[in-house]
Design a protein around this motif. Structure first.
Motif, PDB file in Angstrom:
ATOM      1  N   GLY A   1      36.252  54.058  29.083  1.00  0.00           N
ATOM      2  CA  GLY A   1      37.322  53.917  28.289  1.00  0.00           C
ATOM      3  C   GLY A   1      38.335  52.876  28.830  1.00  0.00           C
ATOM      4  O   GLY A   1      39.649  51.519  28.904  1.00  0.00           O
ATOM      5  N   GLY A   2      39.067  53.323  30.625  1.00  0.00           N
ATOM      6  CA  GLY A   2      39.775  53.341  31.370  1.00  0.00           C
ATOM      7  C   GLY A   2      39.788  51.489  31.465  1.00  0.00           C
ATOM      8  O   GLY A   2      40.716  50.903  32.049  1.00  0.00           O
ATOM      9  N   ALA A   3      38.588  51.253  31.416  1.00  0.00           N
ATOM     10  CA  ALA A   3      37.604  49.931  32.363  1.00  0.00           C
ATOM     11  C   ALA A   3      38.157  49.408  31.388  1.00  0.00           C
ATOM     12  O   ALA A   3      38.786  47.708  31.520  1.00  0.00           O
ATOM     13  N   ALA A   4      37.509  49.714  30.418  1.00  0.00           N
ATOM     14  CA  ALA A   4      37.900  48.833  28.898  1.00  0.00           C
ATOM     15  C   ALA A   4      39.344  48.541  28.671  1.00  0.00           C
ATOM     16  O   ALA A   4      39.731  46.851  27.749  1.00  0.00           O
ATOM     17  N   VAL A   5      40.120  49.229  29.236  1.00  0.00           N
ATOM     18  CA  VAL A   5      41.190  48.670  28.248  1.00  0.00           C
ATOM     19  C   VAL A   5      42.232  47.455  29.399  1.00  0.00           C
ATOM     20  O   VAL A   5      42.674  46.846  28.965  1.00  0.00           O
ATOM     21  N   VAL A   6      41.698  48.231  30.862  1.00  0.00           N
ATOM     22  CA  VAL A   6      42.395  47.337  31.600  1.00  0.00           C
ATOM     23  C   VAL A   6      41.320  45.585  31.721  1.00  0.00           C
ATOM     24  O   VAL A   6      42.590  44.809  32.047  1.00  0.00           O
ATOM     25  N   GLN A   7      40.037  45.491  31.413  1.00  0.00           N
ATOM     26  CA  GLN A   7      39.635  44.163  31.038  1.00  0.00           C
ATOM     27  C   GLN A   7      40.266  43.868  30.300  1.00  0.00           C
ATOM     28  O   GLN A   7      40.676  42.340  30.032  1.00  0.00           O
ATOM     29  N   ALA A   8      40.756  44.323  28.841  1.00  0.00           N
ATOM     30  CA  ALA A   8      40.596  43.562  27.740  1.00  0.00           C
ATOM     31  C   ALA A   8      41.766  42.215  27.931  1.00  0.00           C
ATOM     32  O   ALA A   8      42.827  41.998  27.592  1.00  0.00           O
TER      33      ALA A   8
END
Length: 152
Positions: free
Chosen positions: A8-15
């Motif tokens: 989830g943390g990675a997804a937020v930053v990647q988006a």
């Protein structure tokens, strides 16, 4: 739950900073808000600060900022999940998995100058020439006919 929170943390930053950001931002804030408009608004502000930090980061700092932001969002997600009763935790974790799956299925791909980006499988064929692929995931290279002496 740690792996889910990390994803989830990675997804937020990647988006952040992509065409998908507006939708991801709204979904993540709604997920965190759990029906509470004040909590949702607070998360929208945090998400905006994350995007602003990533955008403002100097080239030499980008990776450090990304790592720090991923860790911060992972911590927020873990805290939310850990604060729930088991049954609700399972339901909310499933909601997050669904949100992440939606983002993955709609993620945009990009490539630098002279690059080619493809979201999905790639089938490369060459006719009277050659082809190469490097680090592309599910790649199929076919040579339907064997080269003759004039093609060596």
């Amino acid at each position: 739950m740690t792996a889910l929170a990390a994803a989830g943390g990675a997804a937020v930053v990647q988006a952040a900073g992509t065409d998908a950001w507006t939708g991801v931002r709204q979904q993540v804030a709604r997920w965190f808000g759990r029906g509470n408009p004040q909590r949702e608004h607070a998360q929208l502000e945090r998400l905006d600060r994350t995007a602003a930090e990533l955008e403002a980061a100097q080239a030499t700092e980008v990776e450090r900022v990304r790592i720090r932001q991923e860790a911060a969002w992972q911590g927020r997600i873990e805290a939310l999940l850990e604060g729930l009763e088991d049954i609700e935790q399972a339901r909310v974790a499933d909601e997050l998995r669904t949100l992440l799956a939606q983002q993955t299925s709609h993620s945009n791909v990009s490539a630098g100058q002279s690059g080619l980006a493809v979201g999905g499988n790639v089938n490369v064929q060459a006719d009277h020439g050659s082809a190469a692929a490097v680090t592309m995931g599910n790649v199929t290279l076919e040579n339907r006919s064997q080269p003759g002496p004039h093609q060596d």
